[in-house]
Structure formats: structure tokens, C-alpha cells
Motif scaffolding. Structure first.
Motif, PDB file in Angstrom:
ATOM      1  N   THR A 270       0.839  -1.200   0.000  1.00  0.00           N
ATOM      2  CA  THR A 270       0.000   0.000   0.000  1.00  0.00           C
ATOM      3  C   THR A 270       0.880   1.258   0.000  1.00  0.00           C
ATOM      4  OG1 THR A 270      -0.215  -0.090   2.428  1.00  0.00           O
ATOM      5  CG2 THR A 270      -1.913  -1.192   1.125  1.00  0.00           C
ATOM      6  N   ASN A 271       0.862   2.014   1.109  1.00  0.00           N
ATOM      7  CA  ASN A 271       1.552   3.306   1.142  1.00  0.00           C
ATOM      8  C   ASN A 271       3.035   3.227   1.497  1.00  0.00           C
ATOM      9  OD1 ASN A 271      -0.736   4.828   0.494  1.00  0.00           O
ATOM     10  ND2 ASN A 271      -1.416   4.883   2.628  1.00  0.00           N
ATOM     11  N   GLY A 272       3.492   2.054   1.919  1.00  0.00           N
ATOM     12  CA  GLY A 272       4.888   1.922   2.316  1.00  0.00           C
ATOM     13  C   GLY A 272       5.100   2.139   3.805  1.00  0.00           C
ATOM     14  N   THR A 273       6.288   1.798   4.271  1.00  0.00           N
ATOM     15  CA  THR A 273       6.665   1.930   5.676  1.00  0.00           C
ATOM     16  C   THR A 273       7.009   3.381   6.011  1.00  0.00           C
ATOM     17  OG1 THR A 273       7.498  -0.338   5.771  1.00  0.00           O
ATOM     18  CG2 THR A 273       8.346   1.198   7.418  1.00  0.00           C
ATOM     19  N   HIS A 274       6.574   3.807   7.206  1.00  0.00           N
ATOM     20  CA  HIS A 274       6.864   5.172   7.651  1.00  0.00           C
ATOM     21  C   HIS A 274       8.348   5.330   7.930  1.00  0.00           C
ATOM     22  CE1 HIS A 274       6.574   9.000   9.721  1.00  0.00           C
ATOM     23  NE2 HIS A 274       7.144   8.475  10.793  1.00  0.00           N
ATOM     24  N   VAL A 275       8.937   6.371   7.357  1.00  0.00           N
ATOM     25  CA  VAL A 275      10.351   6.694   7.560  1.00  0.00           C
ATOM     26  C   VAL A 275      10.459   8.143   8.018  1.00  0.00           C
ATOM     27  CG1 VAL A 275      12.552   7.094   6.376  1.00  0.00           C
ATOM     28  CG2 VAL A 275      11.266   5.006   5.934  1.00  0.00           C
ATOM     29  N   ASN A 276      11.263   8.371   9.045  1.00  0.00           N
ATOM     30  CA  ASN A 276      11.522   9.726   9.511  1.00  0.00           C
ATOM     31  C   ASN A 276      12.992  10.048   9.288  1.00  0.00           C
ATOM     32  OD1 ASN A 276      11.158  12.264  10.731  1.00  0.00           O
ATOM     33  ND2 ASN A 276       9.843  11.420  12.332  1.00  0.00           N
ATOM     34  N   ILE A 277      13.347  11.300   9.465  1.00  0.00           N
ATOM     35  CA  ILE A 277      14.677  11.751   9.052  1.00  0.00           C
ATOM     36  C   ILE A 277      15.362  12.561  10.137  1.00  0.00           C
ATOM     37  CG2 ILE A 277      13.890  13.940   8.028  1.00  0.00           C
ATOM     38  CD1 ILE A 277      15.789  13.220   5.623  1.00  0.00           C
ATOM     39  N   SER A 278      16.680  12.468  10.173  1.00  0.00           N
ATOM     40  CA  SER A 278      17.507  13.404  10.935  1.00  0.00           C
ATOM     41  C   SER A 278      18.111  14.364   9.923  1.00  0.00           C
ATOM     42  CB  SER A 278      18.629  12.674  11.673  1.00  0.00           C
ATOM     43  OG  SER A 278      18.147  11.951  12.763  1.00  0.00           O
ATOM     44  N   GLY A 279      18.208  15.631  10.302  1.00  0.00           N
ATOM     45  CA  GLY A 279      18.710  16.606   9.343  1.00  0.00           C
ATOM     46  C   GLY A 279      19.603  17.656   9.965  1.00  0.00           C
ATOM     47  N   ILE A 280      20.283  18.373   9.093  1.00  0.00           N
ATOM     48  CA  ILE A 280      21.226  19.400   9.513  1.00  0.00           C
ATOM     49  C   ILE A 280      20.981  20.646   8.664  1.00  0.00           C
ATOM     50  CG2 ILE A 280      22.975  18.461   7.932  1.00  0.00           C
ATOM     51  CD1 ILE A 280      25.109  19.276   9.987  1.00  0.00           C
ATOM     52  N   GLY A 281      20.947  21.808   9.323  1.00  0.00           N
ATOM     53  CA  GLY A 281      20.671  23.056   8.620  1.00  0.00           C
ATOM     54  C   GLY A 281      21.678  24.135   8.965  1.00  0.00           C
ATOM     55  N   LEU A 282      21.927  25.023   8.014  1.00  0.00           N
ATOM     56  CA  LEU A 282      22.815  26.159   8.212  1.00  0.00           C
ATOM     57  C   LEU A 282      22.009  27.283   8.867  1.00  0.00           C
ATOM     58  CD1 LEU A 282      25.588  27.541   7.612  1.00  0.00           C
ATOM     59  CD2 LEU A 282      24.614  28.241   5.402  1.00  0.00           C
ATOM     60  N   THR A 283      22.470  27.779  10.014  1.00  0.00           N
ATOM     61  CA  THR A 283      21.708  28.803  10.723  1.00  0.00           C
ATOM     62  C   THR A 283      21.708  30.126   9.960  1.00  0.00           C
ATOM     63  OG1 THR A 283      23.627  29.523  12.031  1.00  0.00           O
ATOM     64  CG2 THR A 283      22.236  27.772  12.961  1.00  0.00           C
ATOM     65  N   LYS A 284      20.661  30.895  10.146  1.00  0.00           N
ATOM     66  CA  LYS A 284      20.463  32.137   9.399  1.00  0.00           C
ATOM     67  C   LYS A 284      21.597  33.122   9.615  1.00  0.00           C
ATOM     68  CE  LYS A 284      17.019  35.774   8.597  1.00  0.00           C
ATOM     69  NZ  LYS A 284      15.668  36.273   8.948  1.00  0.00           N
ATOM     70  N   TYR A 285      22.125  33.171  10.827  1.00  0.00           N
ATOM     71  CA  TYR A 285      23.167  34.150  11.150  1.00  0.00           C
ATOM     72  C   TYR A 285      24.517  33.476  11.439  1.00  0.00           C
ATOM     73  CZ  TYR A 285      19.161  37.263  11.542  1.00  0.00           C
ATOM     74  OH  TYR A 285      18.023  37.984  11.275  1.00  0.00           O
ATOM     75  N   SER A 286      24.816  32.429  10.723  1.00  0.00           N
ATOM     76  CA  SER A 286      26.086  31.723  10.877  1.00  0.00           C
ATOM     77  C   SER A 286      27.265  32.660  10.659  1.00  0.00           C
ATOM     78  CB  SER A 286      26.159  30.565   9.880  1.00  0.00           C
ATOM     79  OG  SER A 286      27.471  30.031   9.827  1.00  0.00           O
ATOM     80  N   LYS A 287      28.239  32.598  11.552  1.00  0.00           N
ATOM     81  CA  LYS A 287      29.457  33.402  11.424  1.00  0.00           C
ATOM     82  C   LYS A 287      30.524  32.675  10.599  1.00  0.00           C
ATOM     83  CE  LYS A 287      27.943  36.440  14.592  1.00  0.00           C
ATOM     84  NZ  LYS A 287      26.727  35.745  15.074  1.00  0.00           N
ATOM     85  N   HIS A 288      30.334  31.369  10.396  1.00  0.00           N
ATOM     86  CA  HIS A 288      31.322  30.559   9.672  1.00  0.00           C
ATOM     87  C   HIS A 288      30.618  29.686   8.629  1.00  0.00           C
ATOM     88  CE1 HIS A 288      32.611  31.112  13.947  1.00  0.00           C
ATOM     89  NE2 HIS A 288      33.692  31.608  13.352  1.00  0.00           N
ATOM     90  N   PRO A 289      29.922  30.302   7.676  1.00  0.00           N
ATOM     91  CA  PRO A 289      29.115  29.541   6.715  1.00  0.00           C
ATOM     92  C   PRO A 289      29.927  28.599   5.826  1.00  0.00           C
ATOM     93  CG  PRO A 289      29.275  31.845   6.056  1.00  0.00           C
ATOM     94  CD  PRO A 289      29.816  31.769   7.442  1.00  0.00           C
ATOM     95  N   LYS A 290      31.138  28.998   5.460  1.00  0.00           N
ATOM     96  CA  LYS A 290      31.962  28.122   4.610  1.00  0.00           C
ATOM     97  C   LYS A 290      32.360  26.863   5.371  1.00  0.00           C
ATOM     98  CE  LYS A 290      33.872  31.795   1.700  1.00  0.00           C
ATOM     99  NZ  LYS A 290      35.117  32.479   1.234  1.00  0.00           N
ATOM    100  N   ASN A 291      32.819  27.057   6.602  1.00  0.00           N
ATOM    101  CA  ASN A 291      33.193  25.902   7.427  1.00  0.00           C
ATOM    102  C   ASN A 291      31.980  25.011   7.688  1.00  0.00           C
ATOM    103  OD1 ASN A 291      35.719  27.081   7.557  1.00  0.00           O
ATOM    104  ND2 ASN A 291      35.490  27.812   9.656  1.00  0.00           N
TER     105      ASN A 291
END
Length: 360
Positions: A270-291
Motif C-alpha cells: 500500500t503506502n509503504g513503511t513510515h520513515v523519519n529523518i535526521s537533518g542538519i541546517g545552516l543557521t540564518k546568522y552563521s558566522k562561519h558559513p563556509k566551514n
């Protein structure tokens, strides 16, 4: 739990060359009317992470990143909601460069609260398929976990199992185990049913599970597995990675619990097994965006993905990463085709349904 050593030696990263674009700024210019370009500002060799993932495997990946790049990783650990509120409160003064958490709904909430910015990296887009990234790249998946039916190998045959919905039938009366409705894992599972099947069917399912409880919800996912081993119930709704943690525990009793468990991926027709995710995001005011971007690239790379999977028993998001033997032994499975943002959108509805049907 001892971490497996899966990382292979790698060449020193090119990130140590950051800022070299400005190294010729002090040379004499033959054209006196031409202004000498200002040197590009080099970022401090550091990246600050706010994380709701409290796993040794993550710490080891961060440590390896530092060894490879020379960029120090500072980590602040807390619950996701607390970190989101902290980022909102700190605003432009925050020292955080990255926000890490479990659950698609929480990641969607972080985006909604305007604490993230798009990650711009061809490497990340190559590492992580679009289905495991935010549509605007405000967050990027780093691992997934499936919410499955764990069962007693002694008392249940795999052919007796089929769907999440079937767990509400009379044959499972007094045999179903699950943790509290306060669990984000259960809230997101029900939220997925609301999106796929509608609120009425989702409520019908939740009420049916309550009717078939072997006992009132108690403890975490590992406790449900232990209750199966103790004969309290025959089946449990739980995340796959907990089975892996039990199977590889330093505690002999926990390993014994895992030996008696089978893993079944429901709703394959039918719809498949439920899968959830872990994620990582760049903060809006990051001082070290390249790193910070380099760390996202590293975490989603093949080597780090294999390490996380082998030590935390989650499924890698990078399709080039090989899964450990335990995960392979469970076989391939069809997952729900669902926008992870919907888990957050339907969260309050899910909580209301749980309260209504008496899922404590």
C-alpha cells in the motif's frame, strides 16, 4: 557501545586553502589608478553546532572532520525545541553555525521559525537525493530511520503481519506494545497517516491500537522490545535503529532480547513503511558559513554515512554508502512517499487524536 572503525585514511582536505584568494593583495600594482582589491576575509577555523542528536557516532564524525580539515567543531547539546527557541532569542548574536535534529516535523518547524538559510553546495546536492532535502535546501538529511513492527520470533510468523492497520484487528487484541503518545516518533507516524489517509482513518487506527494494547504505554522503544522478550506482548511499533542498538549492546541481556526479535516492514503493498529523518541546517546568522557547509558536505559524504550507519544503525541518505550487514539482513523495503514537512503540519492534529482516543 564501542564504535566500529570504518573510516579509511583520506588525503588532507583542501579546506586549509581557504582565503588564499587574497594572498596577492600586497603586491605593487603597475596601474596607480587601479585600486588594490581587499583580501578576502578568512574564516576562523571553527564551526559551532547546536544539536538535538546525542549520539557517540556523531561526536566521532565531528572529531574525524577536525582531523581531516583542521576545523574545530564545538557542540552544544539540548532538546530540539530548546535549541530552536535559543536560536530565535539569540538572533544575529548567535554563535551557532549549524542546527541538527531528528524528525522532519521539527526540521520544518525550524524553517518556519526563520532560523535557517539555504545550503548552497553542489557536493551536498550530489550526496543527498532531493527527497531527503528541504525544497529550498534549508535543511539536509543526514540519516533516516524506519518505524516498523518488531515481533516475537517464537510467537509470531512474518506471514501473520501485513500493515499498520492490521494491528487493529481482533487477532492482535492484548498483544500490541507501543510507547507514549508524547513520543515524537509516534506523533509523526500518526501525522503521516493523517496526510495519506485522512483524519478519520487516522483516528480509527489510533483507537484500534489502544483497544489492542498489551499494557498502557511505558518506556521507550527498547522497553517495548524487552516487553516482547518478557512475554508481555507479541508485537511492538518501534524504530529500526533501536533493534540495532540492542543487537550490538555491551549488555548480554539486551543482545538476547534482539536475538528473539524479528523486523517487519509494513504496508509494502500500500503506502509503504513510515520513515523519519535526521537533518542538519545552516543557521540564518552563521558566522562561519563556509566551514559549516564543509561539515555538511563531510557528514553526508560516503565515508561518514557508512560510519553513522554502522554505529547508529540508521539508514544512510547517501545512496553510495554501503549499509552494515544487520540492516542488509532486513532486506529492501518501500517507504512512504511523503513530504517531511507534512509531519510538522499535522503534528497538533495527531496530538489531539491521541488525546481523544485515550492513547496515554
Amino acid at each position: 557501545m564501542k564504535l566500529k572503525k570504518l573510516f579509511k585514511p583520506m588525503l588532507a582536505s583542501a579546506v586549509l586553502a581557504l582565503g588564499l584568494a587574497g594572498c596577492g593583495a600586497n603586491e605593487k600594482d603597475d596601474n596607480p589608478e587601479k585600486a588594490t582589491p581587499a583580501p578576502e576575509k578568512q574564516e576562523e577555523k571553527v564551526v559551532n553546532v547546536y544539536t538535538a542528536r546525542h549520539y557517540e557516532a556523531d561526536d566521532e564524525v565531528f572529531k574525524k572532520f577536525t582531523e581531516e580539515t583542521g576545523i574545530k567543531v564545538n557542540v552544544v547539546k539540548a532538546e530540539a525545541e530548546e535549541l530552536i527557541e535559543r536560536l530565535k532569542r539569540e538572533g544575529k548574536s548567535t554563535e551557532a553555525d549549524l542546527f541538527v535534529t531528528v524528525d522532519g516535523g521539527i526540521l520544518a518547524n525550524a524553517k518556519k521559525n526563520d532560523i535557517l538559510q539555504p545550503v548552497k553546495s553542489e557536493v551536498v546536492e550530489k550526496n543527498v537525493p532531493a527527497k531527503f532535502r528541504d525544497a529550498d535546501n534549508n535543511w539536509v538529511g543526514m540519516a533516516t530511520r524506519a518505524r516498523v513492527i518488531a515481533y516475537s520470533k517464537d510467537r509470531v510468523k512474518p506471514e501473520d503481519l501485513s500493515t499498520y492497520e492490521d494491528l487493529t484487528s481482533d487477532k492482535w487484541k492484548g498483544k500490541v506494545l507501543a510507547r507514549s503518545s508524547t513520543s515524537m516518533y509516534n506523533q509523526s507516524l500518526l501525522a503521516s497517516f493523517i496526510e495519506l489517509n485522512g483524519e478519520k482513518e487516522a483516528e480509527k487506527w489510533a483507537a484500534g491500537i489502544v483497544k489492542n494494547f498489551a499494557r498502557q504505554p511505558d518506556g521507550g522503544d527498547r522497553d517495548q522490545a524487552k516487553a516482547i522478550a518478557a512475554g508481555v506482548g507479541d508485537v511492538a511499533i518501534m524504530n529500526t535503529y533501536y533493534v540495532g542498538l540492542l543487537a550490538n549492546s555491551e549488555d548480554a541481556e539486551e543482545r538476547k532480547v534482539a536475538e528473539g526479535l524479528g523486523v517487519f516492514f509494513p504496508n509494502q503493498e500500500t503506502n509503504g513503511t513510515h520513515v523519519n529523518i535526521s537533518g542538519i541546517g545552516l543557521t540564518k546568522y552563521s558566522k562561519h558559513p563556509k566551514n559549516a557547509t564543509k561539515l555538511i558536505e563531510y557528514v553526508t559524504g560516503k565515508e561518514a554515512q557508512e560510519f553513522l550507519s554502522a554505529n547508529n544503525y540508521e539508514f544512510p541518505v547517501n545512496e553510495e554508502a554501503e549499509k552494515p550487514e544487520l540492516l542488509k539482513s532486513w532486506g529492501e523495503f518501500k517507504m512512504q512517499d511523503l513530504n517531511f514537512e507534512k509531519l510538522g503540519e499535522h503534528n497538533q492534529k495527531a496530538i489531539a487524536i491521541f488525546n481523544k482516543v485515550g492513547w496515554k
